[in-house]
Design an enzyme around this catalytic site. Sequence first.
Site, PDB file in Angstrom:
ATOM      1  N   HIS B 182       0.814  -1.221   0.000  1.00  0.00           N
ATOM      2  CA  HIS B 182       0.000   0.000   0.000  1.00  0.00           C
ATOM      3  C   HIS B 182       0.841   1.261   0.000  1.00  0.00           C
ATOM      4  O   HIS B 182       0.615   2.190  -0.763  1.00  0.00           O
ATOM      5  CB  HIS B 182      -0.889   0.030   1.233  1.00  0.00           C
ATOM      6  CG  HIS B 182      -2.238  -0.523   0.960  1.00  0.00           C
ATOM      7  ND1 HIS B 182      -3.061   0.041   0.022  1.00  0.00           N
ATOM      8  CD2 HIS B 182      -2.899  -1.564   1.481  1.00  0.00           C
ATOM      9  CE1 HIS B 182      -4.162  -0.653  -0.014  1.00  0.00           C
ATOM     10  NE2 HIS B 182      -4.092  -1.641   0.851  1.00  0.00           N
ATOM     11  N   CYS B 479      -1.285  -1.865 -16.581  1.00  0.00           N
ATOM     12  CA  CYS B 479      -1.845  -0.945 -15.600  1.00  0.00           C
ATOM     13  C   CYS B 479      -1.180  -1.121 -14.240  1.00  0.00           C
ATOM     14  O   CYS B 479      -1.623  -0.565 -13.257  1.00  0.00           O
ATOM     15  CB  CYS B 479      -3.359  -1.115 -15.480  1.00  0.00           C
ATOM     16  SG  CYS B 479      -3.860  -2.730 -14.927  1.00  0.00           S
TER      17      CYS B 479
END
Lengths: 89, 552
Positions: B182, B479
């Site tokens: 994260h 992506c």
Amino acid sequence: MLVKSVTVGSRVGLHARPATVLAESVQGEGVEIEIAKDGNDEFVDASSILMILTLGVSHGDSVTIRSEDATAEQLEKIAKLIESDLDAE
Amino acid sequence: MLHGVGVQSGLSFGAVRWMTPSIDFRELNIELPIHQEAKDLYDRSVGLVIDFLEKLSQNSAGNSKAIIEAQVQIAKDPALRKKVFASIDREIPLLDAIANASEDFKVLFVRLGGLYAERVSDLEDITNRISAMVVGLEPPGLPSSDRPYILAADDLAPADTATLDPKTVLAIVIAKGGPTCHAAIIARSLGIPTVVAVANLDKVTNGVAVLVDGDTGSIRVGVDEVEAAETISKGERFSIESIPFGPTHFSDQRLFQLLVNVGTKREIEEVISQSCDGVGLFRTEFLYLNRSNEPTVDEQKIYYGELFEKFEGKTVVVRTIDAGADKPLPFLGLAKEVNPALGVRGFRVATSRRDVIERQLEAIALAGADSGAKVSVMAPMISTVSETAQFVEMAKGHGIARVGVMVEVPAAVLCAEELLGVCDFVSIGTNDLAQYLFASDRESPQLARLNDPWNVALLRAIKMVSDAGLTMNKGVSVCGEAAADPFFAALLIGLGVSSISVGSASVGKLRSMIARCSREELQRVASFSTSLVNPVELKVFVQGEISRLLSR
């Protein structure tokens, strides 16, 4: 006791910024105003952002506001606020 | 000198400030007043929190200012105060009174779900700050500093970053995590130099000046300011200026499709459609996480519609729900698994809860029909041609015109041509593809080096998929976050991908890099690179070659 029914104009409902503005404004009036989502008779303190959030009010829901000590003008002012799109500012 | 894995390039020099760890103040056993004195202490503590927040709000604008203003309201909330005071009257200790009041509201918010569940972290943050003031300690979370600093932390949670200001945080150094954790994703979206998986980071204490190199992953202690300034100016030979808006074309004016990744509510609100050719990855999980019930079709439609409206006439690729065993959602009712990364996640959820994905596709189709955006969908975690065909049938059944799948599983790489035979495009997710290709957990600090995208095995896999795209004359996009590095993006284009989608903080640099090269030049660099088996050697080679092209 003054009572008024209004439709919520903010696109996100009474959440985030609209809830902040509403609680701030009620505090600014210095009177006790309560709010309830229609179909649910539980009135809560409209000067509390947390209580407003717990109502889970969405765009287009109707809510009722009421007060023992506000003037008609004060209640009208808060009603107008709820009807406007507070997120658009 | 400490070493970690650099995940966002750039050099920064400054003093380290550690994130304050979250602790339960009640365990400190501090003697606190009772009765009226407890109430006075509560009011004083709230006052201090409000002062702090108001100071913070003076230095912020727009969305973050609105967030802070809401937090001020929560701190001074009369209903919260009433609950706390009622507990004090029942002789409940002050810190318990605050914790209980916070818990009461949390329960109500979680029950409401969706946006309301997000307020839980705001409320927790505020009540933690009040409790910290009660005991006279620094509140948990980001350090409060008016001077720029280098943020050090064990790990960063998404909630920690709401108030993370790129102007005061010079660099981020993290003890745990890997290239795709994260913290790394957030750091890339903010463009802050970041090093993760730093061994012995706890030896660096608050106030120590360090030089952080987000390219090599080194953290140098004991560098003086003059030396740091010299190193930083030398390092700028690799820096690329940014072209934030407009179309993206090569030096010969041929166009390249550059897209952005959008996920959080904040990104939906802040993304600017002129900065890109569209959205290459719309992550929809954020609508589903932290809630006990499934969002209704109407609620989803409004949420997706907000993004679609901004991209009238442009592409938006919506990825269907990417959760499951790895990111559990209570309403899916899935069993706990021993190996969540290899379990029922992504499109595999359709095996038991096809209805959830059907409702999501319905909402996407409805929102798309109203908007004018060119809406496509893609499914995550696809392994086989039959899964692809099933998803295409479902999506087309809802009237969605363009349907693709993610390539994250090695099996999908090996069958890329066949997958493209039944769908319209594929998009490579480099984070998960690396995790599954190298069989190494992307969250594991010890394995961070295996997940390095500059590994030739990953590049060969990307090449196979790109070649399949050329054969089938269909689009192959990347992506994954690795593409945010302009040098890596150059390599991807050279390998033959037809579009790239990155965080919006990175598009400007990528556009600028592409504008100064031709596709053929990048192909030449890429053709040499797939023979370099050492990732560091490969990275240095590509950086050198591309820098040479850029400095012409």
